[in-house]
Design an enzyme around this catalytic site. Sequence first.
Site, PDB file in Angstrom:
ATOM      1  N   ARG A 124      42.610  59.596 115.091  1.00 58.40           N
ATOM      2  CA  ARG A 124      41.774  58.696 114.295  1.00 58.40           C
ATOM      3  C   ARG A 124      40.411  58.408 114.903  1.00 58.40           C
ATOM      4  O   ARG A 124      39.394  58.346 114.194  1.00 58.40           O
ATOM      5  CB  ARG A 124      42.529  57.381 114.062  1.00 58.40           C
ATOM      6  CG  ARG A 124      43.696  57.534 113.123  1.00 58.40           C
ATOM      7  CD  ARG A 124      44.519  56.268 113.032  1.00 58.40           C
ATOM      8  NE  ARG A 124      45.608  56.443 112.073  1.00 58.40           N
ATOM      9  CZ  ARG A 124      46.528  55.535 111.827  1.00 58.40           C
ATOM     10  NH1 ARG A 124      46.511  54.386 112.486  1.00 58.40           N
ATOM     11  NH2 ARG A 124      47.477  55.754 110.936  1.00 58.40           N
ATOM     12  N   GLU A 135      50.807  63.698 109.833  1.00 59.41           N
ATOM     13  CA  GLU A 135      49.620  62.850 109.913  1.00 59.41           C
ATOM     14  C   GLU A 135      48.781  63.270 111.107  1.00 59.41           C
ATOM     15  O   GLU A 135      49.215  64.065 111.947  1.00 59.41           O
ATOM     16  CB  GLU A 135      50.007  61.367 110.008  1.00 59.41           C
ATOM     17  CG  GLU A 135      50.657  60.844 108.747  1.00 59.41           C
ATOM     18  CD  GLU A 135      50.978  59.357 108.787  1.00 59.41           C
ATOM     19  OE1 GLU A 135      51.423  58.837 107.765  1.00 59.41           O
ATOM     20  OE2 GLU A 135      50.780  58.728 109.845  1.00 59.41           O
ATOM     21  N   HIS A 142      41.260  48.479 111.985  1.00 64.04           N
ATOM     22  CA  HIS A 142      42.612  48.730 111.518  1.00 64.04           C
ATOM     23  C   HIS A 142      43.703  48.193 112.434  1.00 64.04           C
ATOM     24  O   HIS A 142      44.665  47.579 111.969  1.00 64.04           O
ATOM     25  CB  HIS A 142      42.816  50.243 111.352  1.00 64.04           C
ATOM     26  CG  HIS A 142      44.164  50.641 110.840  1.00 64.04           C
ATOM     27  ND1 HIS A 142      44.680  50.166 109.648  1.00 64.04           N
ATOM     28  CD2 HIS A 142      45.112  51.468 111.356  1.00 64.04           C
ATOM     29  CE1 HIS A 142      45.885  50.678 109.443  1.00 64.04           C
ATOM     30  NE2 HIS A 142      46.179  51.461 110.466  1.00 64.04           N
ATOM     31  N   GLY A 202      54.237  55.427 107.283  1.00 69.52           N
ATOM     32  CA  GLY A 202      55.644  55.597 107.596  1.00 69.52           C
ATOM     33  C   GLY A 202      55.917  55.340 109.065  1.00 69.52           C
ATOM     34  O   GLY A 202      55.154  54.646 109.742  1.00 69.52           O
ATOM     35  N   THR A 260      52.642  44.543 108.543  1.00 60.04           N
ATOM     36  CA  THR A 260      53.795  45.413 108.262  1.00 60.04           C
ATOM     37  C   THR A 260      53.891  45.706 106.776  1.00 60.04           C
ATOM     38  O   THR A 260      54.060  46.860 106.359  1.00 60.04           O
ATOM     39  CB  THR A 260      55.101  44.746 108.733  1.00 60.04           C
ATOM     40  OG1 THR A 260      55.066  44.604 110.152  1.00 60.04           O
ATOM     41  CG2 THR A 260      56.322  45.578 108.340  1.00 60.04           C
ATOM     42  N   HIS A 279      40.200  52.717 111.468  1.00 55.10           N
ATOM     43  CA  HIS A 279      40.789  53.776 110.645  1.00 55.10           C
ATOM     44  C   HIS A 279      39.677  54.503 109.900  1.00 55.10           C
ATOM     45  O   HIS A 279      38.783  53.863 109.336  1.00 55.10           O
ATOM     46  CB  HIS A 279      41.785  53.188 109.646  1.00 55.10           C
ATOM     47  CG  HIS A 279      42.733  54.198 109.091  1.00 55.10           C
ATOM     48  ND1 HIS A 279      42.343  55.157 108.174  1.00 55.10           N
ATOM     49  CD2 HIS A 279      44.057  54.423 109.322  1.00 55.10           C
ATOM     50  CE1 HIS A 279      43.379  55.913 107.866  1.00 55.10           C
ATOM     51  NE2 HIS A 279      44.426  55.496 108.555  1.00 55.10           N
ATOM     52  N   ARG A 329      45.820  54.671 119.082  1.00 57.51           N
ATOM     53  CA  ARG A 329      47.195  54.804 118.593  1.00 57.51           C
ATOM     54  C   ARG A 329      47.384  56.063 117.752  1.00 57.51           C
ATOM     55  O   ARG A 329      46.595  56.334 116.845  1.00 57.51           O
ATOM     56  CB  ARG A 329      47.588  53.572 117.759  1.00 57.51           C
ATOM     57  CG  ARG A 329      48.967  53.709 117.124  1.00 57.51           C
ATOM     58  CD  ARG A 329      49.414  52.415 116.489  1.00 57.51           C
ATOM     59  NE  ARG A 329      48.639  52.037 115.325  1.00 57.51           N
ATOM     60  CZ  ARG A 329      48.838  52.502 114.091  1.00 57.51           C
ATOM     61  NH1 ARG A 329      49.775  53.405 113.862  1.00 57.51           N
ATOM     62  NH2 ARG A 329      48.104  52.069 113.085  1.00 57.51           N
TER      63      ARG A 329
END
Length: 482
Positions: free
Chosen positions: A271, A111, A332, A46, A40, A225, A367
């Site tokens: 991603r 993003e 990631h 964000g 975290t 990532h 994700r």
Amino acid sequence: MYYDIIVVGSGIAGLYSCINAPKDTSVLLISKSDFLNSNTYLAQGGIACVLSEKDSFKSHIDDTVRAGRYENDIEAVKLMVTEGPLDVKRLSTMGVEFDKEDGGELKMTLEGGHSARRIVHHSDSTGREIAEKLLESARKEINISLAENTFVYDIKKIDDMFAVFVLGKNGKRDAYFASNVVLATGGIGKIYKYTTNSSIATGDGIVLAKRLGANIKNLSYIQFHPTALAIGEGERVLVSEAVRGEGAYLLNEKGERFMHKYHDMGELAPRDVVCRGILEEVKIQGSENIYLDITYKDSDFVRNRFPYIYEKCMEAGIDITKDRIPVFPCQHYLMGGIHVDFNSNTGIKGLYAAGECSNTGVHGKNRLASNSLLEAMVFSRRAAINIDIQNHSYKMIDADIRREGTSLIEPSIKEEIRDIMQKAYFVVPDMGMIAKGLSRLGEMIKGIEASSYIKDKEYYETFNMACVSKMVLEDIQKNGQA
């Protein structure tokens, strides 16, 4: 000592579950390291959240499911997207300072995989801001006790009560008791050579849950990532998706943009698509030299928008306002984990899991950017408010197990685990290396268990890493390509 609730892990899921627990309950938060050493804290981008009339729940749901390759639990996605805005607003009331426009409205960035600007942020250190403010809030609650640098090495269920065995900072063993346990232990990044994860991410909670009989699901659903700073080994600095969201280009060795060849969203594709595009470009050019370029943007804007990334790159001699940033994919995030229902219940009475160690089904196979903090808040809150508090009498247990063993476990074992995982499953699985890796990991686990090693924190971490790595590769072998 007895508590109503013991929470293991001090990231957003652990802290938020503590804060949301009923005020008339006694809560113990156990942190393996210092309270702010978590994934975290390292989160840059964000929180994705529908807070604008120009956006919609349907759009956020559609983007999440599209990124997850349509393997998401759609009902879980709906819960996260529709309940999440209230949690994000609550963060503001707790002192979290999100960036705002001159008129006072929240700034929102774009993003990869998102069809609208919906990511609220605190420059490029959103996770740090949230972690610090949540920790401040937890410290103010008189029903919450905090235990730092305390490693949970085992949990046993005794009737309707849990005994949580710990190693303190000085190696002293102890046990705490609770009718409810929330596992919020984070990810598994340290089983890889290159990861954006913090040092605590060794899969401890997943191993503890499996030992208790919980279902572990989709552990091979690992997100790599596409843009980590390609300098050094071990923990690598993430170059946030938001940099591409603000217009940065991905370039090959010749200085050419290439992502348009692999997806119509270009640099802002999901991603997994960007990672595969980078690896395909690497094959074509015969070089791993890949760059992110935002030099055409105003230098003051870049420095102010990305102060953390600017600082970290400057430490490596790269001025991102003038120089291209060398990047490459690395491990990631974990989408799979301890399988839970909509209230984060594992199916074992009193045992809950939230955050990255859990599998809610929200993320599917990949994700969507900035959904992780949102998921952690929604489902840790749901865990806390749905816990069934029961009072128990309990028997003291001798937790002071002797430091049996004659030697410390070799650090080289962790390195071998990371080498196995990097070769067997980096973005695209190598089935031949997976078979070899499984055989070797099986040997390692048996060797560790039968050894004369002193059972300290390093021993348990190494054992957990080997077990989690084996589970990941078994999941790929069982279900085919990840």
